[in-house]
Design a protein around this motif. Structure first.
Motif, PDB file in Angstrom:
ATOM      1  N   ASP A  73      -8.780 -43.423   5.491  1.00  0.00           N
ATOM      2  CA  ASP A  73      -9.582 -43.085   4.311  1.00  0.00           C
ATOM      3  C   ASP A  73      -9.387 -44.109   3.179  1.00  0.00           C
ATOM      4  OD1 ASP A  73     -11.450 -41.532   2.989  1.00  0.00           O
ATOM      5  OD2 ASP A  73      -9.934 -40.257   2.056  1.00  0.00           O
ATOM      6  N   VAL A  74      -9.625 -45.359   3.503  1.00  0.00           N
ATOM      7  CA  VAL A  74      -9.527 -46.437   2.518  1.00  0.00           C
ATOM      8  C   VAL A  74     -10.837 -47.211   2.472  1.00  0.00           C
ATOM      9  CG1 VAL A  74      -7.017 -46.778   2.596  1.00  0.00           C
ATOM     10  CG2 VAL A  74      -8.456 -47.895   4.303  1.00  0.00           C
ATOM     11  N   THR A  75     -10.992 -48.035   1.462  1.00  0.00           N
ATOM     12  CA  THR A  75     -12.222 -48.827   1.360  1.00  0.00           C
ATOM     13  C   THR A  75     -12.166 -49.997   2.347  1.00  0.00           C
ATOM     14  OG1 THR A  75     -11.289 -50.295  -0.308  1.00  0.00           O
ATOM     15  CG2 THR A  75     -12.410 -48.326  -1.111  1.00  0.00           C
ATOM     16  N   ASP A  76     -13.340 -50.556   2.644  1.00  0.00           N
ATOM     17  CA  ASP A  76     -13.427 -51.714   3.549  1.00  0.00           C
ATOM     18  C   ASP A  76     -12.541 -52.863   3.059  1.00  0.00           C
ATOM     19  OD1 ASP A  76     -15.367 -50.244   4.799  1.00  0.00           O
ATOM     20  OD2 ASP A  76     -16.790 -51.908   4.959  1.00  0.00           O
ATOM     21  N   GLY A  77     -12.649 -53.174   1.775  1.00  0.00           N
ATOM     22  CA  GLY A  77     -11.930 -54.321   1.227  1.00  0.00           C
ATOM     23  C   GLY A  77     -10.425 -54.143   1.289  1.00  0.00           C
ATOM     24  N   ASN A  78      -9.987 -52.952   0.940  1.00  0.00           N
ATOM     25  CA  ASN A  78      -8.567 -52.619   0.962  1.00  0.00           C
ATOM     26  C   ASN A  78      -8.016 -52.724   2.383  1.00  0.00           C
ATOM     27  OD1 ASN A  78      -6.076 -51.646   0.218  1.00  0.00           O
ATOM     28  ND2 ASN A  78      -6.755 -49.602  -0.359  1.00  0.00           N
ATOM     29  N   LEU A  79      -8.727 -52.107   3.325  1.00  0.00           N
ATOM     30  CA  LEU A  79      -8.283 -52.147   4.721  1.00  0.00           C
ATOM     31  C   LEU A  79      -8.265 -53.584   5.234  1.00  0.00           C
ATOM     32  CD1 LEU A  79      -7.437 -50.753   7.307  1.00  0.00           C
ATOM     33  CD2 LEU A  79      -9.842 -50.337   7.837  1.00  0.00           C
ATOM     34  N   ALA A  80      -9.333 -54.334   4.954  1.00  0.00           N
ATOM     35  CA  ALA A  80      -9.444 -55.712   5.454  1.00  0.00           C
ATOM     36  C   ALA A  80      -8.289 -56.572   4.951  1.00  0.00           C
ATOM     37  CB  ALA A  80     -10.787 -56.314   5.039  1.00  0.00           C
ATOM     38  N   SER A  81      -7.931 -56.406   3.680  1.00  0.00           N
ATOM     39  CA  SER A  81      -6.876 -57.267   3.130  1.00  0.00           C
ATOM     40  C   SER A  81      -5.516 -56.925   3.740  1.00  0.00           C
ATOM     41  CB  SER A  81      -6.862 -57.213   1.602  1.00  0.00           C
ATOM     42  OG  SER A  81      -6.077 -56.151   1.144  1.00  0.00           O
ATOM     43  N   HIS A  82      -5.267 -55.646   3.986  1.00  0.00           N
ATOM     44  CA  HIS A  82      -3.991 -55.266   4.608  1.00  0.00           C
ATOM     45  C   HIS A  82      -3.943 -55.680   6.083  1.00  0.00           C
ATOM     46  CE1 HIS A  82      -2.160 -53.374   1.207  1.00  0.00           C
ATOM     47  NE2 HIS A  82      -3.177 -52.567   1.012  1.00  0.00           N
ATOM     48  N   LEU A  83      -5.091 -55.580   6.757  1.00  0.00           N
ATOM     49  CA  LEU A  83      -5.141 -56.022   8.161  1.00  0.00           C
ATOM     50  C   LEU A  83      -4.859 -57.517   8.251  1.00  0.00           C
ATOM     51  CD1 LEU A  83      -8.229 -54.004   9.458  1.00  0.00           C
ATOM     52  CD2 LEU A  83      -5.890 -53.802  10.313  1.00  0.00           C
ATOM     53  N   LYS A  84      -5.459 -58.249   7.328  1.00  0.00           N
ATOM     54  CA  LYS A  84      -5.263 -59.701   7.311  1.00  0.00           C
ATOM     55  C   LYS A  84      -3.785 -60.052   7.101  1.00  0.00           C
ATOM     56  CE  LYS A  84      -8.610 -62.235   6.727  1.00  0.00           C
ATOM     57  NZ  LYS A  84      -9.888 -62.767   6.322  1.00  0.00           N
ATOM     58  N   ALA A  85      -3.137 -59.338   6.189  1.00  0.00           N
ATOM     59  CA  ALA A  85      -1.720 -59.590   5.913  1.00  0.00           C
ATOM     60  C   ALA A  85      -0.862 -59.318   7.150  1.00  0.00           C
ATOM     61  CB  ALA A  85      -1.263 -58.714   4.748  1.00  0.00           C
ATOM     62  N   LEU A  86      -1.164 -58.221   7.837  1.00  0.00           N
ATOM     63  CA  LEU A  86      -0.387 -57.877   9.040  1.00  0.00           C
ATOM     64  C   LEU A  86      -0.656 -58.866  10.167  1.00  0.00           C
ATOM     65  CD1 LEU A  86      -0.755 -53.980   8.978  1.00  0.00           C
ATOM     66  CD2 LEU A  86       1.345 -55.283   8.598  1.00  0.00           C
ATOM     67  N   GLU A  87      -1.904 -59.348  10.230  1.00  0.00           N
ATOM     68  CA  GLU A  87      -2.264 -60.338  11.252  1.00  0.00           C
ATOM     69  C   GLU A  87      -1.504 -61.648  10.985  1.00  0.00           C
ATOM     70  OE1 GLU A  87      -6.447 -61.292  11.327  1.00  0.00           O
ATOM     71  OE2 GLU A  87      -6.134 -62.741  12.958  1.00  0.00           O
ATOM     72  N   LYS A  88      -1.442 -62.015   9.710  1.00  0.00           N
ATOM     73  CA  LYS A  88      -0.756 -63.242   9.315  1.00  0.00           C
ATOM     74  C   LYS A  88       0.732 -63.192   9.673  1.00  0.00           C
ATOM     75  CE  LYS A  88      -0.814 -66.225   5.261  1.00  0.00           C
ATOM     76  NZ  LYS A  88      -0.992 -66.260   3.803  1.00  0.00           N
ATOM     77  N   GLU A  89       1.312 -61.999   9.603  1.00  0.00           N
ATOM     78  CA  GLU A  89       2.726 -61.823   9.965  1.00  0.00           C
ATOM     79  C   GLU A  89       2.917 -61.852  11.485  1.00  0.00           C
ATOM     80  OE1 GLU A  89       5.519 -61.257   8.138  1.00  0.00           O
ATOM     81  OE2 GLU A  89       4.735 -60.914   6.132  1.00  0.00           O
ATOM     82  N   GLY A  90       1.789 -61.777  12.204  1.00  0.00           N
ATOM     83  CA  GLY A  90       1.870 -61.721  13.667  1.00  0.00           C
ATOM     84  C   GLY A  90       2.163 -60.320  14.179  1.00  0.00           C
ATOM     85  N   PHE A  91       1.967 -59.314  13.309  1.00  0.00           N
ATOM     86  CA  PHE A  91       2.300 -57.943  13.687  1.00  0.00           C
ATOM     87  C   PHE A  91       1.146 -57.209  14.367  1.00  0.00           C
ATOM     88  CE2 PHE A  91       5.759 -57.637  10.171  1.00  0.00           C
ATOM     89  CZ  PHE A  91       6.594 -58.424  10.965  1.00  0.00           C
ATOM     90  N   ILE A  92      -0.069 -57.691  14.141  1.00  0.00           N
ATOM     91  CA  ILE A  92      -1.209 -57.094  14.854  1.00  0.00           C
ATOM     92  C   ILE A  92      -2.082 -58.212  15.423  1.00  0.00           C
ATOM     93  CG2 ILE A  92      -1.266 -54.975  13.449  1.00  0.00           C
ATOM     94  CD1 ILE A  92      -3.711 -56.093  11.992  1.00  0.00           C
TER      95      ILE A  92
END
Lengths: 99, 99
Positions: free
Chosen positions: A40-59
């Motif tokens: 239940d988050v906005t597109d932008g909020n979710l996208a930025s957190h996904l990007k951060a986790l991807e950058k860490e190599g976690f997803i």
């Protein structure tokens, strides 16, 4: 106290990231829309957190087409799983220390 | 998933704030230096997180002089205790959901 804090990973501090990792721990793969509904988050909020986790190599991210529409699916990497489990263990230790 | 996230308080997302609240949950009062040693953080970092928690009404501040030197002591407020306990419960529920 210091040892609990050191066990907590900065990448998982945010509630949304905790939610993403938790959702991906119990689902092998989830697309953007499902994650959004889960959390239940906005597109932008979710996208930025996904990007951060991807950058860490976690997803990991897999882009495909479903009925000619682009579909992006996310999954937890092995590194992500290990890091998230360690984070949850540190949280558990912190909670135990309070009882 | 959403319900776990909703139970987590944004004010406690940071590791340092989790550490401050945990330290103040088991010690009635702690001064700045003790908190700093507990958490192994810089003055500026600790001060900014303390200010944020104070602004939320989760910790109280008492300024006195000890041997003519200013001494600032922090304690958890009743509101802070309730909020922190709810946060830990939400974290526990999230951890349980992963097992």
């Amino acid at each position: 106290m210091k040892k609990f804090i050191e066990g907590l990973h900065k990448a998982f501090e945010s509630r949304v990231r905790l939610g993403i990792m938790s959702a991906l721990a119990v689902n092998d793969m989830l697309d953007f829309t499902s994650l959004k509904e889960y959390l239940d988050v906005t597109d932008g909020n979710l996208a930025s957190h996904l990007k951060a986790l991807e950058k860490e190599g976690f997803i990991g991210v897999k882009k495909t087409f479903v009925e000619r529409k682009p579909n992006t699916r996310y999954s937890m990497t092995r590194v992500g799983k290990t890091a998230f489990e360690a984070h949850l263990e540190a949280l558990e230790a912190l909670i135990r220390s309070q009882k």
